[in-house]
Design a protein around this motif. Sequence first.
Motif, PDB file in Angstrom:
ATOM      1  N   LEU A  51       0.821  -1.210   0.000  1.00  0.00           N
ATOM      2  CA  LEU A  51       0.000   0.000   0.000  1.00  0.00           C
ATOM      3  C   LEU A  51       0.857   1.261   0.000  1.00  0.00           C
ATOM      4  O   LEU A  51       0.541   2.233  -0.696  1.00  0.00           O
ATOM      5  N   ASP A  87     -11.372   5.986  -6.412  1.00  0.00           N
ATOM      6  CA  ASP A  87     -10.122   6.737  -6.311  1.00  0.00           C
ATOM      7  C   ASP A  87      -9.741   6.802  -4.836  1.00  0.00           C
ATOM      8  O   ASP A  87     -10.189   7.683  -4.110  1.00  0.00           O
ATOM      9  N   THR A 122     -13.590  -5.561  -2.945  1.00  0.00           N
ATOM     10  CA  THR A 122     -12.349  -5.824  -3.665  1.00  0.00           C
ATOM     11  C   THR A 122     -11.728  -4.494  -4.053  1.00  0.00           C
ATOM     12  O   THR A 122     -12.316  -3.711  -4.800  1.00  0.00           O
ATOM     13  N   LEU A 123     -10.547  -4.218  -3.510  1.00  0.00           N
ATOM     14  CA  LEU A 123      -9.820  -2.986  -3.781  1.00  0.00           C
ATOM     15  C   LEU A 123      -8.453  -3.342  -4.344  1.00  0.00           C
ATOM     16  O   LEU A 123      -7.696  -4.077  -3.710  1.00  0.00           O
ATOM     17  N   MET A 124      -8.166  -2.847  -5.514  1.00  0.00           N
ATOM     18  CA  MET A 124      -6.861  -3.080  -6.150  1.00  0.00           C
ATOM     19  C   MET A 124      -6.546  -4.568  -6.235  1.00  0.00           C
ATOM     20  O   MET A 124      -5.410  -4.995  -6.033  1.00  0.00           O
ATOM     21  N   GLY A 125      -7.589  -5.372  -6.501  1.00  0.00           N
ATOM     22  CA  GLY A 125      -7.402  -6.802  -6.686  1.00  0.00           C
ATOM     23  C   GLY A 125      -7.335  -7.614  -5.411  1.00  0.00           C
ATOM     24  O   GLY A 125      -7.199  -8.837  -5.477  1.00  0.00           O
ATOM     25  N   GLU A 126      -7.446  -6.986  -4.251  1.00  0.00           N
ATOM     26  CA  GLU A 126      -7.389  -7.684  -2.968  1.00  0.00           C
ATOM     27  C   GLU A 126      -8.701  -7.465  -2.223  1.00  0.00           C
ATOM     28  O   GLU A 126      -9.364  -6.446  -2.383  1.00  0.00           O
ATOM     29  N   ALA A 161     -13.519  -1.333  -8.065  1.00  0.00           N
ATOM     30  CA  ALA A 161     -12.362  -1.116  -8.924  1.00  0.00           C
ATOM     31  C   ALA A 161     -12.258   0.326  -9.386  1.00  0.00           C
ATOM     32  O   ALA A 161     -11.165   0.814  -9.681  1.00  0.00           O
ATOM     33  N   LEU A 194       2.127   1.940  -3.387  1.00  0.00           N
ATOM     34  CA  LEU A 194       1.072   2.466  -4.245  1.00  0.00           C
ATOM     35  C   LEU A 194       0.836   3.947  -3.972  1.00  0.00           C
ATOM     36  O   LEU A 194       0.561   4.723  -4.896  1.00  0.00           O
ATOM     37  N   CYS A 195       0.951   4.348  -2.716  1.00  0.00           N
ATOM     38  CA  CYS A 195       0.797   5.768  -2.388  1.00  0.00           C
ATOM     39  C   CYS A 195       1.917   6.590  -3.017  1.00  0.00           C
ATOM     40  O   CYS A 195       1.700   7.720  -3.466  1.00  0.00           O
TER      41      CYS A 195
END
Length: 509
Positions: free
Chosen positions: A145, A183, A200-204, A180, A148-149
């Motif tokens: 995470l 933002d 499901t956020l960012m595939g997880e 998905a 990603l930030c």
Amino acid sequence: MSVEFQNVSGHVVDACSLIDQGYSRCVRWRGGHKQHFSCRFKRQCFEIVQSRFAVSSSGNFNVTDDVDTRESPDQIQTIKPTKKRKRRHSQLNQGEIDSQVYHDKIRVVILEGTKSLVNGAKSHGYLDGVTAAMEDPLPNQDCNLAALCDMAKELPLVDSGDQDGNLVQFIGTKEDGCAANLDLFSRITENRSDWAVEVTLMGEKYIIPPQTTFLLSDFSAMQPLVHYGRRFDLIVMDPPWENKSVKRSGRYRFLPSSKLRFLPIPLLASPGCLVVTWVTNRPSHLRYVREELYPHWGVEVLAEWFWVKVTRSGEFVFPLDSQHKKPYELLVLGRYRQAGNNSASSSMKSEVPVEDQHVIVSVPSALHSHKPSLSEVLRPYVGAEAQCLELFARSLQPGWTSWGNEVIKFQHTSYFTVTPMADDVMATQTEERKRLKYTDTPPTKDTLPTTDTPVKCSDNKPIDSEEPVNSTDRPTEMPANSTTNVSTEIRVNSSLVSSLATPPPPPVS
């Protein structure tokens, strides 16, 4: 119950039970259908059963014995030998001298307070040393995470005026459970429902508690939190303090102390807001918070509290006088005093006084930098309806707003044990039976469930494939208040298909 015991010295809290609050009712979507379940944080994360460095010859170091390990080194045996860095000089450096002076100052408070609280908790059946047999390993703590930030910082910053009122976005509204298109890095995300939601956020997959707000962003991208416009009555923060251990391990990215001054506390705090900061045992950090950081924000220092970490048996996780690592951490509490605000004096009259040297005892998490929730302990000082904010958070709390570059790390489904709810399973069975019973055309092998379709029985008994089943043998619907346990999944076999496809014989007149 999460607060297991309290007295004038402080509180004993069950940190794992505190996490579980808000997860008794959860929803998720599978194949367009809503499923209900409950979940609990994995218990093995809190199964700390013995002191980590040393024990006495008669057993683990126990807080009920006033033992000074410096005075009786012959009674200490090493459990896990540790490699010590060679010193150039035998003398302590100034930082170590300051640490020892402060430790000597608060040692009696820690020892006597913990002894009183642990004995009280044991009298109520808590900290009895009983642990559950768990063989599952700890969840994988890898997290991308923060990376990603960092990547999100390269994106153009969305100005609040260009968002057309879309500063806030919501989860749990789509029936596919997928988020998905959210933002997460420049907008506030909310779950306004009264139940936790798996998304499901960012595939997880993550489980978001009810009435929760969060922002996933770097320190340099906090503008959405400020533009959110909400003022908070309680702000808790756990800064990533800089220290040599963090530099060597690389477990997380630290933040220089001087950067903390730029946190927009005056823009987030309501008059009289209670500000609570976790501080390491490094005296320079404590001095910085008390003498520079809080005065810079306009926060009046009120008290220092101590979080004492014990095992499931009530023993210190480290010897109290260990030179390597202490079994406690510090919290500095203060009130925000807005300069030039005439209402500040009136709010001070209604404030609950915060006592100094309060002790909070709990079994710590085995997960790195996973602090216990302070929600119940701090509630008497801010009120039940307080707006609460956590900065540098790694998890979410029901009813709170949270910010950090790993703010949903411990919300990943791998940290939870999920249990389907019985009433939801029963409702699914009932709908399937109705479909089979009231279909317009007689059921055939083509319209019946395939052999891979799970079916459940209400009597918790498997169906014998060699015994024919007619319509009177079909499981009946359980009453809503039934306590019968729902069975595990079984498979439909060929003889069951044949028997269900055959219409029942006509009644005998």
